[in-house]
Write an enzyme that holds these catalytic residues in place. Structure first.
Site, short mmCIF file in Angstrom:
data_model
loop_
_atom_site.label_atom_id
_atom_site.label_comp_id
_atom_site.label_asym_id
_atom_site.label_seq_id
_atom_site.Cartn_x
_atom_site.Cartn_y
_atom_site.Cartn_z
N SER A 125 0.78 -1.23 0.00
CA SER A 125 0.00 0.00 0.00
C SER A 125 0.82 1.28 0.00
CB SER A 125 -0.95 0.01 1.21
OG SER A 125 -0.22 -0.05 2.42
N HIS A 146 -5.83 -3.87 -1.45
CA HIS A 146 -5.62 -2.80 -2.43
C HIS A 146 -5.69 -3.32 -3.87
CE1 HIS A 146 -4.61 0.63 0.18
NE2 HIS A 146 -4.16 -0.30 1.01
N LYS A 154 -12.37 -0.24 0.94
CA LYS A 154 -11.62 0.49 -0.08
C LYS A 154 -12.42 0.47 -1.39
CE LYS A 154 -7.26 -0.59 2.25
NZ LYS A 154 -7.41 0.52 3.19
#
Length: 393
Positions: free
Chosen positions: A182, A210, A241
């Site tokens: 990340s 991610h 996310k």
């Protein structure tokens, strides 16, 4: 007693400020989006993990409102007592199908998911082999287990193989890696990692927080990208996310692994169930992902534009094609100053410094989103160039 402690804590906070490492929290007064309102006015938001721009998507908001009427606000219980609704089971089944795994278990966050895996699956006779740049939640989860702990240099397959050779006496061995790191935007070489796991009889775990939603042809993450969906044993991830941006996490894995987690994973057993409104909205997110190719294409285009133009302008961007685009600054104080100058120019970003990144590797981590227009991206690039000129002169 606290009088002495207070002075010690204040001194520590002063040291953090003087080192340029203090992390203020800016308050936004609008929904998460490409443009948000902060006390200084409306600004372009380039620091949220809102990869597909779904955090304020009207269909997701509507699904959340409907869920409140149907399932209520919260469960007020853990899953095995009276905290499981049909919406939780439906989301687990949908995530399993989407990720190509046999079963899925929901957690209140991916931090909790990673915190609940290692202690449950591994004992003193086992070994866990972790990438050096893995997320803090993986590091903390490993610390909770009694397994022997080994670490290999970031994405270094030779080092990983050496760790596998050194642990051949272990009962079980688990290789664990972020799918995407990340702070850097680097993608783990999962095909090669799975090859080593097969050669040395080890399991593979990937935190794909991610990546899921937008990486890979169908948005199924780094295992899909590398063609190893059937070779990864454990996938952990977040609903906070790309998948709507709220909260919640999961472990998608082999059926026996998930079954054992339901019986012994402490963050699961002792934390309230995921709020039903989040579970229901996440189901709508999965519906939208089936036709989200245009959003993934837009995100890729924005990412390419930013990385290309910033590199041409002389900025150091860590290589890759992920929507995390770290602009390397080096000095923590300078990164903080750059972020402030960008905010004055209407671009909201954050300077990352130690201990979030290594000392001397401070950066501004730009997060591209499908919600950004081409004009938004070009405006951000111009702001970086202008801010750099101000700092230089």
């Amino acid at each position: 007693m606290y009088g002495t402690v207070r002075e010690d804590l204040r001194a520590t906070l002063d040291e953090i400020r003087e080192a340029g490492l203090f992390k203020p929290e800016r308050v936004i007064s609008t929904p998460q989006s490409a443009t948000v309102s902060v006390p200084s006015g409306d600004v372009l938001n380039f620091c949220a993990n809102n990869y597909l721009g779904l955090a304020d998507h009207p269909e997701i908001v509507a699904a959340a409102k409907d869920a409140l009427d149907r399932w209520g606000y919260g469960m007020a219980s853990v899953r095995f007592i009276c905290g499981t609704q049909d919406v939780h089971k439906e989301l687990e089944a949908r995530l399993s199908a989407f990720l190509g795994q046999e079963d899925t278990i929901l957690y209140s966050s991916c931090f909790d998911a990673n915190g609940g895996v290692f202690e449950t699956l591994l004992g003193a006779e086992d070994a866990v082999i972790s990438d050096a740049l893995n997320h803090a939640s993986i590091i903390d989860g490993i610390r909770l287990s009694k397994a022997r702990r080994h670490r290999y240099a970031n994405r270094d397959l030779a080092d990983l193989e050496q760790q596998l050779k050194d642990t051949q006496d272990a009962r079980r061995r688990l290789i664990v890696t972020d799918g995407v790191f990340s702070m850097d935007g680097y993608v783990a070489p999962l095909a090669e990692i799975c090859d080593l796991a097969d050669r040395y009889d080890a399991m593979v775990m990937v935190d794909d927080s991610h990546a899921v939603g937008f990486v890979g042809p169908g948005g199924r993450g780094t295992p899909e990208l590398h063609g190893v969906m059937d070779r990864v044993d454990i996938i952990t991830g977040t609903l906070g996310k790309a998948l709507g941006g709220a909260s919640g996490g999961y472990v998608a894995a082999r059926a026996e692994i998930v079954a054992l987690l339901r019986q012994r994973s402490r963050p699961y057993l002792f934390s309230n169930s995921l709020a039903p409104v989040i579970a229901a909205a996440s189901l709508k997110v999965l519906d939208l992902l089936e036709s989200a190719g245009d959003l993934r294409d837009k995100l890729a285009a924005n990412t390419s534009l930013f990385r290309t133009k910033m590199t041409e302008a002389g900025f150091e961007i860590l290589p890759g094609d992920h929507a995390i685009a770290p602009v390397m600054i080096g000095d923590a104080a300078e990164a903080g100053r750059m972020a402030e100058l960008l905010l004055e120019r209407g671009v909201y970003v954050i300077g990352f410094s130690y201990p979030v990144v290594p000392m001397g590797k401070a950066r501004i981590r730009v997060q591209l989103s499908a919600a950004h227009s081409t004009a938004d991206v070009e405006r951000a690039i111009a702001a970086f160039i202008d801010a750099r000129a101000t700092m230089a002169g």
